[in-house]
Design an enzyme around this catalytic site. Structure first.
Site, short mmCIF file in Angstrom:
data_model
loop_
_atom_site.label_atom_id
_atom_site.label_comp_id
_atom_site.label_asym_id
_atom_site.label_seq_id
_atom_site.Cartn_x
_atom_site.Cartn_y
_atom_site.Cartn_z
N SER A 73 0.80 84.77 -41.79
CA SER A 73 0.35 83.24 -42.02
C SER A 73 1.40 82.48 -40.92
CB SER A 73 0.39 82.57 -43.44
OG SER A 73 -0.71 83.21 -43.96
N ALA A 100 -11.35 91.29 -52.08
CA ALA A 100 -10.17 91.64 -52.57
C ALA A 100 -10.41 93.12 -52.91
CB ALA A 100 -9.82 90.99 -53.92
#
Length: 378
Positions: free
Chosen positions: A89, A154
């Protein structure tokens, strides 16, 4: 600045000391120059279970680097101060910088709605791009659901079996946004704060719509080239990490599971939210240049540093792709953390850009960047 050890927050695990090299390596002429606490924190992270750490600080005395642990559990090869690694990120700060440059050029406004730039893309289950601004994407006040929290996503990417099947898949940005649109928003735009990777996937799409070029091309042209960040790249669908680099290891969501080598993967599933590769020296150079006003005019840098409360993250406020963290000693550092399979990173600098630190753990189940940052700045 707390860096979660995986994208899904795996619990830390103390592993055998046999995984760690017996000592840290340091470079630079000054051996006791105020970095002793940083070095000890790096060694402690390895003792607590991180396979290996690399870190570089930059201050008035020049560059200082240290490593601890191993870069390859099979061969015992140590980490390098020049290691390139997936920064996750931290990519978000680069994306936000490009959008602020475009605002400075008059090519968009941060108050433009998403729907104006990307009609119909953010729509469904209560999402409405007509009421979400570019600014709200960049400071995570949009309320857009996070695609990485989708149960199917996920299962496909954050479990050993799913990752084995899908690690080399190519995923387009619109597909990632579509995953998020299966869910209701977290809140009405502008009424709260919640971190969502979908925000920056959309932000990357806005860059392409405005410029006619992929966001990666604009980052390369506007940031990497001018700052000579030669170790930094946006791999797109390329699955390898350029050398020099270490192996990357994951235990996924179970700290009692085996250790998996996850070095090679197709980072398109992270897109503009986290695909970038860099090294510590380049990250130091980037955040130093950004905070010293070398990438943005004063008005845009002020906007980037205008923060909102980052709910759930102690002592941290969030600007536009940039975090402001108050350390225990009162010092404020600006930067971002980043996690992706087998890699946890952080890069921060003081507000004047004159003191910076970037670091990477090559395991995602253990370790915390906070003590290293505290050691360097406090």
């Amino acid at each position: 600045m707390r860096v979660r050890t995986t994208l899904v927050g795996a619990t830390a695990l103390l592993v055998s000391a046999a995984l760690a090299a017996p000592a840290a390596a340091t470079t630079g002429a000054r051996l006791d120059d105020g970095h002793t606490a940083t070095r000890k924190a790096v060694e402690a992270a390895v003792a607590a279970g991180v396979p290996g750490v690399t870190a570089t600080a930059r201050d008035a005395h020049g560059n200082w680097s240290t490593t601890a642990g191993v870069g390859d559990l099979r061969t015992g090869e140590p980490r390098s101060t020049a290691d390139r690694y997936r920064v996750g990120s931290i990519t978000k700060t680069f994306v936000a910088t490009v959008l602020l440059q475009l605002e400075a050029e008059g090519r968009l406004s941060l108050d433009d709605t998403v729907d104006r730039r990307l009609p119909g893309v953010v729509h469904g289950h209560g999402h409405d791009g007509r009421h979400i601004t570019v600014r709200q994407l960049l400071n995570h006040t949009s309320g857009i659901a996070d695609y990485t929290e989708d149960a199917d996503f996920a299962r496909d990417y954050f479990t050993p079996a799913g990752f084995a099947r899908h690690r080399y898949d190519t995923v387009r940005p619109r597909e990632l946004v579509a995953v998020a649109m299966r869910h209701e928003p977290s809140f009405a735009p502008g009424t709260s704060w919640r971190y969502s990777n979908t925000n920056f996937v959309v932000a990357g799409m806005v860059i392409e719509k405005v410029t006619g070029h992929p966001y990666a091309t604009e980052i390369e042209r506007r940031i990497l080239g001018p700052l000579h960040l030669r170790a930094t790249s946006l791999p797109g669908t390329k699955v390898t990490v350029p050398r020099p680099s270490s192996r990357a290891y994951s235990k996924f969501t179970d700290p009692d599971s085996p250790t998996y080598d996850v070095t090679t993967l197709n980072p398109s599933f992270a897109s503009a939210a986290g695909e970038m590769i860099s090294d510590s020296a380049d990250l130091d150079r980037f955040y130093s240049a950004l905070l010293r006003g070398k990438l943005l005019p004063p008005e845009q840098l002020k906007e980037m540093k205008t923060t909102v409360e980052a709910k759930g993250i102690p002592d941290t406020r969030y600007g536009l792709g940039l975090m402001d963290t108050r350390l225990t000693c009162g010092v404020h550092v600006w930067g971002h953390g980043g996690g992706i399979h087998g890699s946890a990173s952080a890069a921060v600098a003081t507000a004047d850009g004159r003191h910076s630190l970037a670091l990477n753990f090559n395991g995602d189940w253990s370790g915390d960047a906070d003590p290293v940052i505290e050691g360097e700045f406090c």
